[in-house]
Design a protein around this motif. Sequence first.
Motif, PDB file in Angstrom:
ATOM      1  N   SER A 222      -7.794 -14.122  56.579  1.00  0.00           N
ATOM      2  CA  SER A 222      -8.372 -13.548  55.365  1.00  0.00           C
ATOM      3  C   SER A 222      -9.139 -12.265  55.647  1.00  0.00           C
ATOM      4  O   SER A 222      -9.389 -11.468  54.740  1.00  0.00           O
ATOM      5  CB  SER A 222      -9.309 -14.560  54.696  1.00  0.00           C
ATOM      6  OG  SER A 222     -10.490 -14.734  55.460  1.00  0.00           O
ATOM      7  N   ARG A 231      -8.358 -14.570  47.782  1.00  0.00           N
ATOM      8  CA  ARG A 231      -8.470 -15.629  46.772  1.00  0.00           C
ATOM      9  C   ARG A 231      -7.394 -16.697  46.998  1.00  0.00           C
ATOM     10  O   ARG A 231      -7.655 -17.895  46.871  1.00  0.00           O
ATOM     11  CB  ARG A 231      -8.323 -15.028  45.373  1.00  0.00           C
ATOM     12  CG  ARG A 231      -8.603 -16.000  44.239  1.00  0.00           C
ATOM     13  CD  ARG A 231      -8.681 -15.269  42.915  1.00  0.00           C
ATOM     14  NE  ARG A 231      -9.031 -16.183  41.849  1.00  0.00           N
ATOM     15  CZ  ARG A 231      -8.157 -16.854  41.109  1.00  0.00           C
ATOM     16  NH1 ARG A 231      -6.862 -16.708  41.343  1.00  0.00           N
ATOM     17  NH2 ARG A 231      -8.560 -17.662  40.150  1.00  0.00           N
ATOM     18  N   VAL A 234      -8.556 -18.885  49.800  1.00  0.00           N
ATOM     19  CA  VAL A 234      -9.616 -19.819  49.374  1.00  0.00           C
ATOM     20  C   VAL A 234      -9.010 -21.099  48.817  1.00  0.00           C
ATOM     21  O   VAL A 234      -9.404 -22.214  49.194  1.00  0.00           O
ATOM     22  CB  VAL A 234     -10.527 -19.135  48.321  1.00  0.00           C
ATOM     23  CG1 VAL A 234     -11.263 -20.174  47.482  1.00  0.00           C
ATOM     24  CG2 VAL A 234     -11.536 -18.225  49.010  1.00  0.00           C
ATOM     25  N   LEU A 249     -15.710 -22.776  52.479  1.00  0.00           N
ATOM     26  CA  LEU A 249     -15.833 -22.580  51.029  1.00  0.00           C
ATOM     27  C   LEU A 249     -17.295 -22.543  50.609  1.00  0.00           C
ATOM     28  O   LEU A 249     -17.673 -21.781  49.704  1.00  0.00           O
ATOM     29  CB  LEU A 249     -15.091 -23.694  50.290  1.00  0.00           C
ATOM     30  CG  LEU A 249     -13.569 -23.699  50.451  1.00  0.00           C
ATOM     31  CD1 LEU A 249     -12.973 -24.939  49.813  1.00  0.00           C
ATOM     32  CD2 LEU A 249     -12.960 -22.452  49.841  1.00  0.00           C
ATOM     33  N   VAL A 252     -18.596 -18.992  51.410  1.00  0.00           N
ATOM     34  CA  VAL A 252     -18.081 -17.987  50.473  1.00  0.00           C
ATOM     35  C   VAL A 252     -18.703 -18.167  49.094  1.00  0.00           C
ATOM     36  O   VAL A 252     -19.095 -17.201  48.432  1.00  0.00           O
ATOM     37  CB  VAL A 252     -16.549 -18.066  50.383  1.00  0.00           C
ATOM     38  CG1 VAL A 252     -16.006 -17.091  49.333  1.00  0.00           C
ATOM     39  CG2 VAL A 252     -15.918 -17.772  51.736  1.00  0.00           C
ATOM     40  N   ALA A 265     -14.255 -19.567  45.068  1.00  0.00           N
ATOM     41  CA  ALA A 265     -14.682 -20.497  46.109  1.00  0.00           C
ATOM     42  C   ALA A 265     -15.484 -21.654  45.525  1.00  0.00           C
ATOM     43  O   ALA A 265     -15.342 -22.808  45.956  1.00  0.00           O
ATOM     44  CB  ALA A 265     -15.497 -19.762  47.166  1.00  0.00           C
TER      45      ALA A 265
END
Length: 288
Positions: A222, A231, A234, A249, A252, A265
Motif C-alpha cells: 500500500s 482503499r 484496506v 486498520l 489507519v 478503515a
Amino acid sequence: MLLLALGLGVGCPRSDKPVVQRVEIDVFEGREIVGWEAPQLVGRLETALERAGFSVVREGSVPSGVKPWRVAIAARIDEPDPTVELPGSAVVALSLRQKGTPEGFEVEASEQTRPDSNEIEAVQAAAVKALDLSLAEAAAEARASIELDAKPDQELAKKVDASDRAVQAAAIRILARRRHPAALPALVKRLESDDLGELHRAIGLLVELKDPAAVPAIIDASRAKNPVVQREIVFAVAAIGGDEAEAYLDVVASGHEDPVLRGSAEKALAELRERSKKLKPAPKGPPP
C-alpha cells in the motif's frame, strides 16, 4: 468485474479441444479508440480462443456428447497519451461457463503498449496491440484452467513456477481458490508489480486464499500507492482478518491524514470485529 468460484467439469475427453458455442459481450468500453464495433471484438476473441486451443462453433451444431462452453467478455481500452508518456492499456475479463453447469470461472488479463508517435494511427495501433495481447493472455489462461482444474493440489503446486505463463497463472489461481498455501509466495511476489491490473488481481486472489500470513506483504504494497489502491487494500486486509489486520486498520482509522481512507478503515475495522465476534465460541456456562 465478476470473480466467480472455480467449479469446472471438463466436458470433452482430454485429447479433444474444449468447444465454445457462444461468445458474447458484456462490456466494451473504449471502442471508439480502436474504431471497432461489437462484431469485431467478438471476431478477435474467437481468433484468440482458437489459437489457445479451443474449437469455436460459428455455424452448425455442437458434436454429439460434447458439453460446450459459453464465453462472455468485459473489455476496457484506455487511450495512450504520448505527450505525457502515458501508455495505452487494455483490460480483459473472460467469464466461462459450461452448458449444464451452474458455476463457471473468470480469467483476467491486462497489457500496456506505447505508441511510436502521437499520430492518430500510431495511437490506435498501440491500443489494438494492447487489446490483442490481453485477449491472447486471457484465452491461454482459460484453456490452461480447463486442463488443470481436475489436477490434485500436489500436482498444481509443481506448476506454480512453470515457464508457461498461462499454466503458471492458472495453477496459482486454482490453488488460491482452494485455499492452498502453495499459492502464497507467488501472489506475494506479484504485489511488487507496478502494473495496477496485476496488483489488483493478486490482491483479489489473496483475499480468496484468506491466509493471514499475507497481511504484512499487502500492507507493504500500500505504500506509495494511490488512494484508490490504498482503499482496496484496506478492505482486502479486513476480508482476510487476523491480529495484524486488525492492528493495521486500527492505526489507519485512528490517524490517517486522508479522511476518505480513514473512514474506509473505520468501516472495515468495524466489519472485521463484528465478524470475529460471531466466530468466537459462546462461553460455557456452569454445569447443570
